[in-house]
Write an enzyme that holds these catalytic residues in place. Structure first.
Site, PDB file in Angstrom:
ATOM      1  N   SER A  22       0.832  -1.196   0.000  1.00 16.31           N
ATOM      2  CA  SER A  22       0.000   0.000   0.000  1.00 16.31           C
ATOM      3  C   SER A  22       0.871   1.252   0.000  1.00 16.31           C
ATOM      4  O   SER A  22       1.918   1.292   0.633  1.00 16.31           O
ATOM      5  CB  SER A  22      -0.894   0.002   1.238  1.00 16.31           C
ATOM      6  OG  SER A  22      -1.648   1.187   1.301  1.00 16.31           O
ATOM      7  N   THR A  47      -3.962   3.647   0.655  1.00 19.11           N
ATOM      8  CA  THR A  47      -5.021   3.695   1.657  1.00 19.11           C
ATOM      9  C   THR A  47      -6.046   4.761   1.296  1.00 19.11           C
ATOM     10  O   THR A  47      -5.700   5.914   1.031  1.00 19.11           O
ATOM     11  CB  THR A  47      -4.439   3.990   3.049  1.00 19.11           C
ATOM     12  OG1 THR A  47      -3.484   2.980   3.383  1.00 19.11           O
ATOM     13  CG2 THR A  47      -5.543   3.994   4.100  1.00 19.11           C
ATOM     14  N   ASN A  71       9.211   8.876   4.568  1.00 17.95           N
ATOM     15  CA  ASN A  71       8.041   9.535   3.996  1.00 17.95           C
ATOM     16  C   ASN A  71       7.054   9.949   5.073  1.00 17.95           C
ATOM     17  O   ASN A  71       6.976   9.343   6.149  1.00 17.95           O
ATOM     18  CB  ASN A  71       7.346   8.622   2.970  1.00 17.95           C
ATOM     19  CG  ASN A  71       6.341   7.688   3.610  1.00 17.95           C
ATOM     20  OD1 ASN A  71       5.190   8.059   3.837  1.00 17.95           O
ATOM     21  ND2 ASN A  71       6.781   6.475   3.918  1.00 17.95           N
ATOM     22  N   VAL A  73       3.494  11.153   3.981  1.00 14.15           N
ATOM     23  CA  VAL A  73       2.513  11.569   2.985  1.00 14.15           C
ATOM     24  C   VAL A  73       1.212  12.019   3.650  1.00 14.15           C
ATOM     25  O   VAL A  73       0.511  12.894   3.153  1.00 14.15           O
ATOM     26  CB  VAL A  73       2.257  10.428   1.978  1.00 14.15           C
ATOM     27  CG1 VAL A  73       1.180  10.818   0.977  1.00 14.15           C
ATOM     28  CG2 VAL A  73       3.552  10.069   1.251  1.00 14.15           C
ATOM     29  N   CYS A 131      -0.372   3.410  10.328  1.00 13.02           N
ATOM     30  CA  CYS A 131       0.448   4.442   9.673  1.00 13.02           C
ATOM     31  C   CYS A 131       1.085   5.324  10.745  1.00 13.02           C
ATOM     32  O   CYS A 131       0.374   5.917  11.567  1.00 13.02           O
ATOM     33  CB  CYS A 131      -0.413   5.281   8.737  1.00 13.02           C
ATOM     34  SG  CYS A 131       0.496   6.595   7.892  1.00 13.02           S
ATOM     35  N   LYS A 164      -2.946  -4.632   8.977  1.00 10.58           N
ATOM     36  CA  LYS A 164      -1.559  -4.179   8.848  1.00 10.58           C
ATOM     37  C   LYS A 164      -1.121  -3.528  10.155  1.00 10.58           C
ATOM     38  O   LYS A 164      -1.712  -2.550  10.608  1.00 10.58           O
ATOM     39  CB  LYS A 164      -1.416  -3.193   7.687  1.00 10.58           C
ATOM     40  CG  LYS A 164       0.053  -2.857   7.378  1.00 10.58           C
ATOM     41  CD  LYS A 164       0.192  -2.111   6.068  1.00 10.58           C
ATOM     42  CE  LYS A 164       1.650  -1.920   5.695  1.00 10.58           C
ATOM     43  NZ  LYS A 164       1.808  -1.249   4.391  1.00 10.58           N
ATOM     44  N   ILE A 190       5.707  -5.341   8.111  1.00  9.42           N
ATOM     45  CA  ILE A 190       5.454  -4.218   9.007  1.00  9.42           C
ATOM     46  C   ILE A 190       5.037  -2.981   8.209  1.00  9.42           C
ATOM     47  O   ILE A 190       5.311  -2.896   7.010  1.00  9.42           O
ATOM     48  CB  ILE A 190       6.708  -3.866   9.821  1.00  9.42           C
ATOM     49  CG1 ILE A 190       7.877  -3.583   8.880  1.00  9.42           C
ATOM     50  CG2 ILE A 190       7.035  -4.985  10.790  1.00  9.42           C
ATOM     51  CD1 ILE A 190       9.174  -3.115   9.531  1.00  9.42           C
ATOM     52  N   GLY A 242       8.634  -4.910   3.929  1.00 10.87           N
ATOM     53  CA  GLY A 242       9.738  -4.065   4.357  1.00 10.87           C
ATOM     54  C   GLY A 242      11.056  -4.476   3.741  1.00 10.87           C
ATOM     55  O   GLY A 242      11.624  -5.507   4.101  1.00 10.87           O
ATOM     56  N   SER A 265       9.204   0.076  -1.869  1.00 11.83           N
ATOM     57  CA  SER A 265      10.311   0.964  -2.245  1.00 11.83           C
ATOM     58  C   SER A 265      11.097   0.463  -3.447  1.00 11.83           C
ATOM     59  O   SER A 265      11.598   1.255  -4.251  1.00 11.83           O
ATOM     60  CB  SER A 265      11.265   1.132  -1.055  1.00 11.83           C
ATOM     61  OG  SER A 265      10.609   1.709   0.052  1.00 11.83           O
TER      62      SER A 265
END
Length: 315
Positions: A22, A47, A71, A73, A131, A164, A190, A242, A265
């Protein structure tokens, strides 16, 4: 692609263990369609919440080391009503399982977004209760809240629900068990790790929001450790997330106890990594005469001599 990489989670069939994480390429249908054509096993959307959300000002994402990102966001998204046509377009175009990540205003708000996503045609729901730079950060720090949010969403939909969870906690095992007890069909670990980067000239935070979430290569050992810790205590599948860049990274997560992995990433390097990962895994399994990747799940837990070793006393 051979059947050596196939598996199921809660009745959903995946052709291989690579799933888009996500927050990465998960809003525009064109991006997700491109990943599907590149052979990805499944996809998780950005999300999405009840209304359009701008998020934090730029800079909101920076690369602080090779393959490692920070990040903040702020859950920027177009809102569920605008996103419904996107879900429908994706499902109309591709066959890859589609997981929609959701958040909302309280447990009922999460459930309402999940119901709308289900009606739009997605295959599963991922509840973002972790998050690290938004209001949802505290949910998966609490056994009580994790149960409440997970159960409310699970009761609202007829499709699988994945929870999550955050690594930003001393002991994640009770949280994972709480999600399982509340009906979660899988655990995703994670989410990003709380972190801060400062400008060496001014001392000012590099992100506009200051503290952000660390992702990429630097967090893989943390993700593997969390999967390893959770695996003996729950029966539902674990999706590791991750720092996955190579097929060897996938194996590491599987050995720790993961059924599949999410990739984020690494897509900064392009979608060719999907074929690199799946072909690498297939070759490894073929060379070692292993019928299916899932045969290796949890292998790290079989080394009793290591697990039971105790530090020696000083003489």
């Amino acid at each position: 692609m051979s059947k050596k990489l196939e598996f199921e989670i809660a009745g959903i069939k995946f052709p291989n263990p690579t799933i888009l994480a996500s927050g990465i390429l998960g809003v525009a249908p064109s991006s997700m369609i491109r990943l599907s054509k590149a052979g990805i096993g499944g996809m998780t959307t950005k999300t999405v919440g009840p209304r359009p959300r701008i998020g934090y000002s730029n800079p909101s994402i920076i690369e602080i080391d090779d393959g490692t990102y920070l990040n903040s966001v702020g859950l920027a998204n177009p809102g569920i009503e605008a996103f419904i046509p996107e879900i429908q377009e994706i499902k109309h175009t591709v066959s890859s399982p589609l997981i929609v990540s959701v958040f909302g205003d309280g447990p009922e708000g999460f459930a309402e977004i999940a119901k709308k996503a289900e009606q739009a045609g997605c295959d599963a729901i991922e509840i973002n209760i972790s998050c690290p730079h938004a209001e949802v950060a505290s949910i998966s720090l609490s056994v009580k809240l994790t149960k409440e949010f997970t159960r409310t969403v699970k009761e609202a939909v007829n499709i699988p629900v994945f929870a999550k969870l955050t690594p930003n906690i001393a002991d994640i095992v009770p949280i994972a068990k709480a999600a399982e007890e509340a009906g979660a069909d899988a655990i995703v670990v994670i989410n990003t790790v709380r972190a801060l980067a400062l400008d060496y000239k001014t001392g000012r935070p590099l992100l506009s929001h200051g503290v952000g979430g660390l992702s990429g290569k630097a967090v893989r050992p943390i993700g593997v450790r969390v999967v390893y810790e959770i695996f003996p205590h729950i029966k539902i599948p674990i999706i590791g997330c991750g720092g996955v860049y190579t097929w060897k990274d996938v194996l590491e997560y599987v050995y720790a106890g993961a059924t599949a992995v999410q990739i984020g990433s690494a897509f900064a390097e392009g979608s060719d990594i999907i074929n690199s990962i799946t072909s690498g895994l297939e070759n490894f399994l073929e060379e070692n005469q292993i019928n299916n990747l899932q045969e290796l799940r949890g292998k790290a837990h079989t080394f009793k001599d290591q697990l039971e070793a105790k530090p020696k006393e000083c003489q």
